[in-house]
Design a protein around this motif. Structure first.
Motif, PDB file in Angstrom:
ATOM      1  N   ASN A   1      20.130  22.085 -36.779  1.00  0.00           N
ATOM      2  CA  ASN A   1      19.964  21.065 -38.301  1.00  0.00           C
ATOM      3  C   ASN A   1      21.381  21.271 -38.786  1.00  0.00           C
ATOM      4  N   ASN A   2      22.073  22.616 -38.410  1.00  0.00           N
ATOM      5  CA  ASN A   2      23.375  22.981 -39.225  1.00  0.00           C
ATOM      6  C   ASN A   2      23.959  22.221 -38.808  1.00  0.00           C
ATOM      7  N   ASP A   3      24.603  21.933 -37.486  1.00  0.00           N
ATOM      8  CA  ASP A   3      24.901  20.862 -36.476  1.00  0.00           C
ATOM      9  C   ASP A   3      25.165  19.998 -36.960  1.00  0.00           C
ATOM     10  N   MET A   4      24.043  19.072 -37.262  1.00  0.00           N
ATOM     11  CA  MET A   4      23.854  17.656 -37.568  1.00  0.00           C
ATOM     12  C   MET A   4      24.245  17.600 -39.465  1.00  0.00           C
ATOM     13  N   LYS A   5      24.368  18.383 -40.603  1.00  0.00           N
ATOM     14  CA  LYS A   5      24.733  18.531 -41.712  1.00  0.00           C
ATOM     15  C   LYS A   5      25.990  18.382 -41.638  1.00  0.00           C
ATOM     16  N   GLN A   6      27.086  19.480 -40.663  1.00  0.00           N
ATOM     17  CA  GLN A   6      28.450  19.402 -39.980  1.00  0.00           C
ATOM     18  C   GLN A   6      28.794  18.184 -39.969  1.00  0.00           C
ATOM     19  N   ALA A   7      28.059  17.544 -38.701  1.00  0.00           N
ATOM     20  CA  ALA A   7      28.613  15.926 -37.679  1.00  0.00           C
ATOM     21  C   ALA A   7      28.163  14.801 -38.782  1.00  0.00           C
ATOM     22  N   MET A   8      27.250  15.787 -40.273  1.00  0.00           N
ATOM     23  CA  MET A   8      27.667  14.119 -40.625  1.00  0.00           C
ATOM     24  C   MET A   8      28.610  14.004 -41.521  1.00  0.00           C
ATOM     25  N   LYS A   9      28.869  15.588 -42.327  1.00  0.00           N
ATOM     26  CA  LYS A   9      30.460  15.763 -43.040  1.00  0.00           C
ATOM     27  C   LYS A   9      31.711  15.164 -42.310  1.00  0.00           C
ATOM     28  N   ASN A  10      31.914  15.833 -41.050  1.00  0.00           N
ATOM     29  CA  ASN A  10      32.924  14.985 -39.995  1.00  0.00           C
ATOM     30  C   ASN A  10      32.799  13.420 -39.520  1.00  0.00           C
TER      31      ASN A  10
ATOM     32  N   GLU B   1      31.172  12.492 -37.422  1.00  0.00           N
ATOM     33  CA  GLU B   1      31.326  12.785 -35.683  1.00  0.00           C
ATOM     34  C   GLU B   1      29.574  11.662 -35.560  1.00  0.00           C
ATOM     35  N   LYS B   2      30.308  10.917 -35.283  1.00  0.00           N
ATOM     36  CA  LYS B   2      29.151   9.690 -34.988  1.00  0.00           C
ATOM     37  C   LYS B   2      28.211  10.369 -33.348  1.00  0.00           C
ATOM     38  N   ASP B   3      28.999  10.133 -32.184  1.00  0.00           N
ATOM     39  CA  ASP B   3      28.657  10.687 -31.067  1.00  0.00           C
ATOM     40  C   ASP B   3      27.620  12.231 -31.123  1.00  0.00           C
ATOM     41  N   LYS B   4      28.137  13.138 -31.651  1.00  0.00           N
ATOM     42  CA  LYS B   4      27.798  13.961 -31.977  1.00  0.00           C
ATOM     43  C   LYS B   4      25.992  13.566 -32.488  1.00  0.00           C
ATOM     44  N   LEU B   5      26.373  13.506 -33.549  1.00  0.00           N
ATOM     45  CA  LEU B   5      25.297  13.803 -34.462  1.00  0.00           C
ATOM     46  C   LEU B   5      23.935  12.803 -33.845  1.00  0.00           C
ATOM     47  N   THR B   6      24.170  11.604 -32.551  1.00  0.00           N
ATOM     48  CA  THR B   6      22.848  10.787 -32.593  1.00  0.00           C
ATOM     49  C   THR B   6      22.978  11.600 -30.571  1.00  0.00           C
ATOM     50  N   VAL B   7      23.718  12.721 -30.181  1.00  0.00           N
ATOM     51  CA  VAL B   7      22.881  14.125 -29.585  1.00  0.00           C
ATOM     52  C   VAL B   7      22.129  14.704 -30.106  1.00  0.00           C
ATOM     53  N   ILE B   8      22.631  15.306 -31.476  1.00  0.00           N
ATOM     54  CA  ILE B   8      21.889  16.074 -32.015  1.00  0.00           C
ATOM     55  C   ILE B   8      20.636  16.444 -32.248  1.00  0.00           C
ATOM     56  N   ARG B   9      20.291  14.401 -33.418  1.00  0.00           N
ATOM     57  CA  ARG B   9      19.292  13.587 -32.933  1.00  0.00           C
ATOM     58  C   ARG B   9      18.244  13.807 -31.862  1.00  0.00           C
ATOM     59  N   MET B  10      18.820  13.225 -31.365  1.00  0.00           N
ATOM     60  CA  MET B  10      17.815  13.004 -29.614  1.00  0.00           C
ATOM     61  C   MET B  10      17.130  14.204 -29.092  1.00  0.00           C
ATOM     62  N   LEU B  11      17.897  15.478 -29.640  1.00  0.00           N
ATOM     63  CA  LEU B  11      17.887  16.666 -29.248  1.00  0.00           C
ATOM     64  C   LEU B  11      16.492  17.434 -29.730  1.00  0.00           C
TER      65      LEU B  11
ATOM     66  N   ALA C   1      14.907  15.143 -32.083  1.00  0.00           N
ATOM     67  CA  ALA C   1      12.901  14.433 -31.662  1.00  0.00           C
ATOM     68  C   ALA C   1      12.770  14.689 -29.933  1.00  0.00           C
ATOM     69  N   ALA C   2      13.909  15.032 -28.774  1.00  0.00           N
ATOM     70  CA  ALA C   2      13.385  15.960 -27.769  1.00  0.00           C
ATOM     71  C   ALA C   2      12.945  17.097 -27.827  1.00  0.00           C
TER      72      ALA C   2
ATOM     73  N   GLN D   1      10.613  18.537 -30.810  1.00  0.00           N
ATOM     74  CA  GLN D   1       9.609  17.676 -31.797  1.00  0.00           C
ATOM     75  C   GLN D   1       9.030  17.209 -30.639  1.00  0.00           C
ATOM     76  N   ASN D   2       8.998  15.963 -29.977  1.00  0.00           N
ATOM     77  CA  ASN D   2       8.420  15.675 -29.139  1.00  0.00           C
ATOM     78  C   ASN D   2       7.060  16.222 -28.417  1.00  0.00           C
ATOM     79  N   GLU D   3       7.840  17.022 -27.516  1.00  0.00           N
ATOM     80  CA  GLU D   3       7.456  18.583 -26.771  1.00  0.00           C
ATOM     81  C   GLU D   3       6.601  19.582 -27.889  1.00  0.00           C
ATOM     82  N   ALA D   4       6.775  19.562 -28.757  1.00  0.00           N
ATOM     83  CA  ALA D   4       6.473  20.525 -29.543  1.00  0.00           C
ATOM     84  C   ALA D   4       4.538  20.094 -30.155  1.00  0.00           C
ATOM     85  N   ILE D   5       5.074  18.873 -30.851  1.00  0.00           N
ATOM     86  CA  ILE D   5       3.660  17.789 -30.521  1.00  0.00           C
ATOM     87  C   ILE D   5       2.613  17.728 -29.550  1.00  0.00           C
ATOM     88  N   LYS D   6       3.486  18.083 -28.985  1.00  0.00           N
ATOM     89  CA  LYS D   6       2.377  17.307 -27.005  1.00  0.00           C
ATOM     90  C   LYS D   6       2.288  19.025 -26.612  1.00  0.00           C
ATOM     91  N   ALA D   7       2.782  19.796 -27.028  1.00  0.00           N
ATOM     92  CA  ALA D   7       1.802  21.547 -26.394  1.00  0.00           C
ATOM     93  C   ALA D   7       1.177  21.154 -27.810  1.00  0.00           C
TER      94      ALA D   7
END
Length: 148
Positions: A8-17, A19-29, A31-32, A34-40
């Protein structure tokens, strides 16, 4: 700080800076995870479960990288390499070759393995120790080398 807080902290920083690629990867991570938590079936993942998700993400990207290199897709190769760099920032420190070799020898001695037939015993004892810190394929090759 938990992995989710760090993301979450890195996502905020990537938004400020911007950094589209980094933001996309962080969002994918995220999501993965959160999906695992739901599955568990629970709200937060344990550190071990988080590491499993991260390892899976790294493996998927390495597999994609290999396939894109075989297909000669330089554009996608560079994109996946960038994603892999960002995902690896959240992985634990990787073991050096020397450290990994020492752990393999130690585990072989622990389980009293003596032939290639004992590879399964060694791997099942060793993989929990190196989870997220070493590539499973590299570990397997080392075990085979020492048991041959």
């Amino acid at each position: 700080m938990s992995l989710l807080e760090r993301l979450n902290n890195d996502m905020k920083q990537a938004m400020k800076n911007k950094e589209k690629d980094k933001l996309t990867v962080i969002r994918m991570l995220k999501a993965a995870l959160q999906n695992e938590a739901i599955k568990a079936g629970h709200k937060e993942l344990t550190e071990d479960e988080e590491l499993t998700v991260l390892s899976r993400e790294v493996k998927q990207r390495k597999d994609s990288l290999h396939e894109f290199e075989k297909a000669g897709r330089a554009d996608l190769v560079s994109k996946i390499q960038t994603e892999l760099t960002y995902v690896n920032e959240y992985m634990p420190q990787q073991l050096s070759d020397e450290e990994l070799e020492a752990m393999v020898k130690e585990t072989i001695a622990e389980v009293q393995a003596s032939s290639k037939a004992d590879i399964g015993k060694v791997m099942s004892a060793l993989m929990p120790k190196v989870k997220g810190k070493a590539d499973g394929g590299a570990v397997n090759k080392l075990v085979q080398k020492h048991l041959s």
